[in-house]
Design an enzyme around this catalytic site. Structure first.
Site, PDB file in Angstrom:
ATOM      1  N   PRO A 222      30.056 -38.270  -4.014  1.00 47.57           N
ATOM      2  CA  PRO A 222      29.983 -36.952  -4.648  1.00 47.57           C
ATOM      3  C   PRO A 222      30.539 -37.106  -6.069  1.00 47.57           C
ATOM      4  CG  PRO A 222      31.796 -37.052  -3.073  1.00 47.57           C
ATOM      5  CD  PRO A 222      31.200 -38.407  -3.101  1.00 47.57           C
ATOM      6  N   ASP A 398      34.357 -40.186  -8.901  1.00 44.52           N
ATOM      7  CA  ASP A 398      34.120 -39.961  -7.470  1.00 44.52           C
ATOM      8  C   ASP A 398      35.070 -38.841  -7.030  1.00 44.52           C
ATOM      9  OD1 ASP A 398      34.054 -40.051  -4.715  1.00 44.52           O
ATOM     10  OD2 ASP A 398      34.050 -42.245  -4.582  1.00 44.52           O
ATOM     11  N   HIS A 399      34.508 -37.705  -6.682  1.00 40.70           N
ATOM     12  CA  HIS A 399      35.331 -36.520  -6.402  1.00 40.70           C
ATOM     13  C   HIS A 399      36.142 -36.664  -5.114  1.00 40.70           C
ATOM     14  CE1 HIS A 399      36.747 -32.678  -7.330  1.00 40.70           C
ATOM     15  NE2 HIS A 399      35.621 -32.013  -7.505  1.00 40.70           N
ATOM     16  N   ARG A 400      35.820 -37.674  -4.307  1.00 41.28           N
ATOM     17  CA  ARG A 400      36.635 -37.892  -3.104  1.00 41.28           C
ATOM     18  C   ARG A 400      38.010 -38.437  -3.488  1.00 41.28           C
ATOM     19  NH1 ARG A 400      32.968 -42.051  -0.055  1.00 41.28           N
ATOM     20  NH2 ARG A 400      33.106 -42.865  -2.176  1.00 41.28           N
ATOM     21  N   ILE A 402      39.182 -38.417  -7.086  1.00 43.98           N
ATOM     22  CA  ILE A 402      39.757 -37.751  -8.258  1.00 43.98           C
ATOM     23  C   ILE A 402      39.337 -36.284  -8.237  1.00 43.98           C
ATOM     24  CG2 ILE A 402      39.620 -37.673 -10.790  1.00 43.98           C
ATOM     25  CD1 ILE A 402      38.983 -40.847 -10.292  1.00 43.98           C
TER      26      ILE A 402
END
Ligand code: CAO
Length: 426
Positions: A222, A398-400, A402
């Site tokens: 994501p 990577d939103h997982r 950061i």
């Protein structure tokens, strides 16, 4: 004791001619009860013919393309009497080595209803149109293959056979493509010839591998891209003065070397940017080294040589290394080791142009920094507009790993480092 059992075409309802579409057994095969022996087709229905006994196929009497009718002999199966579970069948009593033919009730077959059941499970509605028997659909489903993705089969009237499913799986495995990933419908093939002349060029190996990797990342991560601008007016003046001192032929200093330095300094403050997620996604692996990948455009496609321990190198050392590695990249002389071990990648299109773009993270790294062309802009300083050289930056993460606030803080620090490079001495 063994008995020889004849398996015949059962009553399928007054159909004179039944086509044999596929034969799934050969002499010597061991079959079990309910295993599909052949696929038959009338003009109304497609059906699988299951075995009513377990045993070894002794002889097969049909082949694809044959026409059969009720009572036609399909195969003989050598079964032990213990496996023939039909009590009313007269079982041979003699202790014979030579098998005895026994008549047993004909197997029941499932009409085309089974096709509809398969289609209901399949998420892709196009698969309902695939020309394949229920047994082939079942086989495909067991392997996770959407039969609709197999364009044409090698059977009669382009029917998809088991072999076509196997070939499709082999092809996908060889390509390593995420072709059917997440049940995403594939882009249909288009015939362009009605619209004009075309030419087909084979993709370079680098392009194919990059494409696979990018698709994999796109589907798995994501990603968020955060855009901002850094004021590099002072940096540019310093860079120009450095280059002015250089003798002709010496490697020039570009903004990229300073971006690397500013980036490493920000990574030292934000360790989660210098990290990778563990394979199970449960932990973060923090790296204590600072290796920066640089995306380099080559005639064969994009490659990413890695500058190792960038934190220990001077601007001049980085300039020399980038010149050497990008030259090697363009000549196709980079070794795999030159492209391994990166912590974070920079994709700089600044030499070409652009205002912003959304680079894709080079996983297992967790972020990538995109750079486009710096531009003089009128910036309000509280009293007046002043001309400042502004460098557009695009940070994809990577939103997982950061979250948005952390991404924005990282960018703010990066901008500060670029706007006032004295900070890099701190
Ligand atoms: N703004 C304004 N000018 C810039 C600039 C920027 N952000 N970045 C570079 N320039 C200038 C340089 O100063 C140089 O100017 P001079 O010719 O006057 O010295 C010129 O543009 C060419 O620079 P360069 O691209 O050769 O050098 P670099 O150090 O900036 O970049 C490299 C090196 C290897 C990254 C680059 O050559 C390259 O291959 N870029 C393409 C990367 C790519 O394809 N990314 C897309 C990946 S898809 O995600």
């Amino acid at each position: 004791m063994t008995v020889l059992i004849e398996i015949k075409v059962p009553d399928v309802g007054n159909v004179a001619e039944i086509d044999v579409v596929e034969v799934l057994i050969q002499a010597g095969d061991v079959v079990v009860v309910e295993q599909t022996l052949a696929t038959l087709e009338t003009d109304k229905a497609s059906m699988d013919l299951p075995s009513s006994v377990s045993g070894t196929i002794q002889q097969v009497y049909i082949k694809p393309g044959d026409k059969v009718s009720e009572g036609s002999l399909i195969a003989t199966v050598l079964a032990s009497t213990a496996q023939v579970l039909v009590p009313e069948v007269p079982v041979a009593v003699a202790q014979v080595a030579v098998p005895v033919a026994v008549k047993i009730p004909e197997p029941s077959i499932q009409p085309v209803k089974a096709v509809a059941e398969v289609a209901v499970i399949n998420l892709d509605p196009t698969s309902r149109k695939a020309h394949a028997s229920p047994s082939v659909r079942l086989f495909a489903r067991e392997l996770g293959v959407d039969v609709a993705k197999i364009k044409t089969g090698s059977g009669r009237k382009a029917r998809i056979l088991k072999d076509d499913v196997k070939k499709f799986v082999k092809k996908v495995m060889a390509e390593g493509v995420v072709a059917t990933g997440a049940g995403i419908p594939s882009i249909p093939a288009v015939d362009f010839t009605p619209y004009g002349e075309t030419e087909t060029l084979k993709l370079s190996k680098i392009k194919r591998l990059t494409g696979q990797n990018l698709s994999r990342v796109w589907l798995n991560l994501p990603m968020v891209t955060y855009h901002d601008e850094a004021d590099i007016t002072d940096l540019e003046a310093f860079r120009n003065s450095l280059n002015a001192d250089k003798a002709k032929g010496e490697v020039k200093i570009t903004g990229l070397m300073f971006i690397i330095k500013a980036l490493v300094a920000a990574m030292q403050q934000f360790p989660s940017f210098n990290a990778s997620l563990s394979a199970d996604g449960e932990s973060l692996i923090l790296k204590k080294y600072f290796n920066i990948g640089i995306a380099v455009d080559t005639p064969n496609g994009l490659v990413v040589p890695v500058l190792r321990n960038a934190n220990t190198k001077s601007i001049t050392e980085l300039a020399l290394e980038i010149a050497e590695k990008s030259e090697k990249a363009r000549l196709g002389k980079l070794l795999p080791a030159d492209m391994q071990g990166g912590c974070l990648t920079i994709s700089s299109l600044g030499g070409i142009g652009g205002m912003a773009f959304t680079p894709i993270v080079n996983a297992p790294e967790v972020a990538i920094l995109g750079v486009t062309r710096a531009k003089m802009q009128p910036i309000w300083n509280g009293k007046e507009f002043v001309p400042r050289l502004m460098l557009p930056l695009d940070l994809t993460y990577d939103h997982r790993v950061i979250d948005g606030a952390e991404g924005a803080k990282f960018m703010a620090l990066l901008k500060q480092n670029l706007s006032d490079i004295r900070r890099l001495l701190l």
